[in-house]
Design a protein around this motif. Structure first.
Motif, PDB file in Angstrom:
ATOM      1  N   LEU A 138       0.678  -1.220   0.099  1.00 41.21           N
ATOM      2  CA  LEU A 138      -0.003   0.003  -0.030  1.00 41.21           C
ATOM      3  C   LEU A 138       0.749   1.340   0.024  1.00 41.21           C
ATOM      4  O   LEU A 138       0.691   2.007  -0.725  1.00 41.21           O
ATOM      5  N   ARG A 139       1.919   1.374   0.811  1.00 46.29           N
ATOM      6  CA  ARG A 139       2.779   2.570   0.771  1.00 46.29           C
ATOM      7  C   ARG A 139       3.456   2.703  -0.554  1.00 46.29           C
ATOM      8  O   ARG A 139       3.410   3.733  -0.960  1.00 46.29           O
ATOM      9  N   SER A 140       3.720   1.486  -1.058  1.00 48.00           N
ATOM     10  CA  SER A 140       4.503   1.744  -2.314  1.00 48.00           C
ATOM     11  C   SER A 140       3.484   2.061  -3.228  1.00 48.00           C
ATOM     12  O   SER A 140       3.962   2.904  -4.215  1.00 48.00           O
ATOM     13  N   PHE A 141       2.483   1.763  -3.330  1.00 48.89           N
ATOM     14  CA  PHE A 141       1.266   1.972  -4.535  1.00 48.89           C
ATOM     15  C   PHE A 141       1.154   3.609  -4.049  1.00 48.89           C
ATOM     16  O   PHE A 141       1.025   4.426  -5.093  1.00 48.89           O
ATOM     17  N   CYS A 142       0.963   4.089  -2.901  1.00 50.77           N
ATOM     18  CA  CYS A 142       0.544   5.629  -2.695  1.00 50.77           C
ATOM     19  C   CYS A 142       1.835   6.348  -2.959  1.00 50.77           C
ATOM     20  O   CYS A 142       1.655   7.641  -3.249  1.00 50.77           O
ATOM     21  N   GLN A 143       3.094   5.956  -3.008  1.00 52.55           N
ATOM     22  CA  GLN A 143       4.212   6.605  -3.546  1.00 52.55           C
ATOM     23  C   GLN A 143       4.336   6.706  -5.137  1.00 52.55           C
ATOM     24  O   GLN A 143       5.178   7.350  -5.840  1.00 52.55           O
ATOM     25  N   SER A 144       3.573   5.715  -5.796  1.00 50.94           N
ATOM     26  CA  SER A 144       3.709   5.645  -7.171  1.00 50.94           C
ATOM     27  C   SER A 144       2.901   6.871  -8.070  1.00 50.94           C
ATOM     28  O   SER A 144       1.989   7.412  -7.565  1.00 50.94           O
ATOM     29  N   PRO A 145       3.446   6.835  -9.169  1.00 47.70           N
ATOM     30  CA  PRO A 145       2.737   8.114 -10.216  1.00 47.70           C
ATOM     31  C   PRO A 145       1.304   7.558 -10.456  1.00 47.70           C
ATOM     32  O   PRO A 145       0.533   8.464 -10.664  1.00 47.70           O
ATOM     33  N   VAL A 182      -6.613  12.352  -0.351  1.00 51.24           N
ATOM     34  CA  VAL A 182      -6.265  13.336   1.049  1.00 51.24           C
ATOM     35  C   VAL A 182      -7.697  14.161   0.939  1.00 51.24           C
ATOM     36  O   VAL A 182      -8.055  14.322   2.076  1.00 51.24           O
ATOM     37  N   SER A 183      -8.077  14.241  -0.078  1.00 47.04           N
ATOM     38  CA  SER A 183      -9.434  15.191  -0.121  1.00 47.04           C
ATOM     39  C   SER A 183     -10.583  14.561   0.553  1.00 47.04           C
ATOM     40  O   SER A 183     -11.654  14.770   1.178  1.00 47.04           O
ATOM     41  N   LYS A 220      -2.907  14.154   7.504  1.00 44.40           N
ATOM     42  CA  LYS A 220      -1.526  14.290   8.115  1.00 44.40           C
ATOM     43  C   LYS A 220      -1.292  12.813   8.451  1.00 44.40           C
ATOM     44  O   LYS A 220       0.004  12.438   8.228  1.00 44.40           O
ATOM     45  N   ARG A 221      -2.227  12.062   9.257  1.00 53.98           N
ATOM     46  CA  ARG A 221      -1.813  10.492   9.668  1.00 53.98           C
ATOM     47  C   ARG A 221      -1.584   9.716   8.321  1.00 53.98           C
ATOM     48  O   ARG A 221      -0.728   9.161   8.340  1.00 53.98           O
ATOM     49  N   PHE A 222      -2.451  10.089   7.286  1.00 51.91           N
ATOM     50  CA  PHE A 222      -2.013   9.116   6.092  1.00 51.91           C
ATOM     51  C   PHE A 222      -0.787   9.669   5.538  1.00 51.91           C
ATOM     52  O   PHE A 222      -0.116   8.738   5.156  1.00 51.91           O
ATOM     53  N   ALA A 223      -0.590  10.851   5.442  1.00 51.60           N
ATOM     54  CA  ALA A 223       0.916  11.186   4.905  1.00 51.60           C
ATOM     55  C   ALA A 223       2.128  10.702   5.876  1.00 51.60           C
ATOM     56  O   ALA A 223       3.213  10.215   5.050  1.00 51.60           O
ATOM     57  N   ASP A 224       1.845  10.655   7.154  1.00 57.36           N
ATOM     58  CA  ASP A 224       2.818   9.947   7.917  1.00 57.36           C
ATOM     59  C   ASP A 224       2.752   8.591   7.595  1.00 57.36           C
ATOM     60  O   ASP A 224       4.283   7.869   7.693  1.00 57.36           O
ATOM     61  N   PHE A 225       1.938   7.932   7.456  1.00 57.34           N
ATOM     62  CA  PHE A 225       1.925   6.357   7.047  1.00 57.34           C
ATOM     63  C   PHE A 225       2.646   6.250   5.843  1.00 57.34           C
ATOM     64  O   PHE A 225       3.598   5.071   5.797  1.00 57.34           O
ATOM     65  N   VAL A 226       2.313   6.782   4.675  1.00 57.16           N
ATOM     66  CA  VAL A 226       3.073   6.751   3.536  1.00 57.16           C
ATOM     67  C   VAL A 226       4.558   7.018   3.685  1.00 57.16           C
ATOM     68  O   VAL A 226       5.315   6.016   3.065  1.00 57.16           O
ATOM     69  N   ARG A 227       5.161   7.922   4.394  1.00 57.60           N
ATOM     70  CA  ARG A 227       6.397   7.986   5.047  1.00 57.60           C
ATOM     71  C   ARG A 227       6.900   7.041   5.637  1.00 57.60           C
ATOM     72  O   ARG A 227       7.952   7.086   6.004  1.00 57.60           O
ATOM     73  N   GLY A 228       6.372   6.012   6.183  1.00 56.73           N
ATOM     74  CA  GLY A 228       6.700   4.938   7.013  1.00 56.73           C
ATOM     75  C   GLY A 228       6.241   4.761   8.591  1.00 56.73           C
ATOM     76  O   GLY A 228       6.844   3.778   9.101  1.00 56.73           O
ATOM     77  N   ALA A 229       5.329   5.695   8.898  1.00 58.85           N
ATOM     78  CA  ALA A 229       4.926   5.623  10.173  1.00 58.85           C
ATOM     79  C   ALA A 229       3.880   4.554  10.441  1.00 58.85           C
ATOM     80  O   ALA A 229       3.422   3.873   9.319  1.00 58.85           O
ATOM     81  N   SER A 230       3.810   3.954  11.762  1.00 58.30           N
ATOM     82  CA  SER A 230       2.815   3.015  11.834  1.00 58.30           C
ATOM     83  C   SER A 230       1.435   3.416  11.370  1.00 58.30           C
ATOM     84  O   SER A 230       1.044   4.634  11.402  1.00 58.30           O
TER      85      SER A 230
END
Length: 119
Positions: free
Chosen positions: A43-50, A58-59, A65-75
């Protein structure tokens, strides 16, 4: 075909497939953890893909913010959520559930005894 006599093939097909081995509680927990980590990484990988539409996603979510933190590797869960889960599904709840089931079993046995005695 030459190494298996025809009768042997028929016999094994009548028995059907052998059922899969059931997992132990520990194997089940481990498999759940491994598969969850794997799915979260995908999921993280897909969220970082084009192909991922970040603004559209996000809308629509409650906590961007919590979602962005998750994509960057947070729990993906907060410490409060972990505590609540442990209270509801942890070892403490298992012993409570066992006590409840034991009480239910005792009640059923008492009902069966009173039904059979006619009273």
């Amino acid at each position: 075909n030459w190494c298996f006599p025809p009768g042997r093939r028929v016999q094994s097909s009548k028995l059907g497939p052998t059922p899969p081995r059931l997992l132990t509680e520990e194997e089940f927990q481990l498999q759940g953890e491994v598969e969850t980590r794997k799915a979260l990484a995908e999921l993280r990988s897909f969220c970082q893909s084009p192909q991922f539409s970040a603004w559209s996603t996000v809308s629509r979510i409650q906590s961007p913010k919590r979602f962005a933190d998750f994509v960057r590797g947070a729990s993906h869960v907060t410490p409060n959520e972990v505590s609540a889960h442990e209270r509801e599904f942890g070892l403490e709840s298992l012993s409570i559930d066992e006590e409840l089931f034991e009480e239910d079993d005792d009640d059923e046995e008492e009902e069966n005894i009173s039904d059979s005695s006619g009273g």
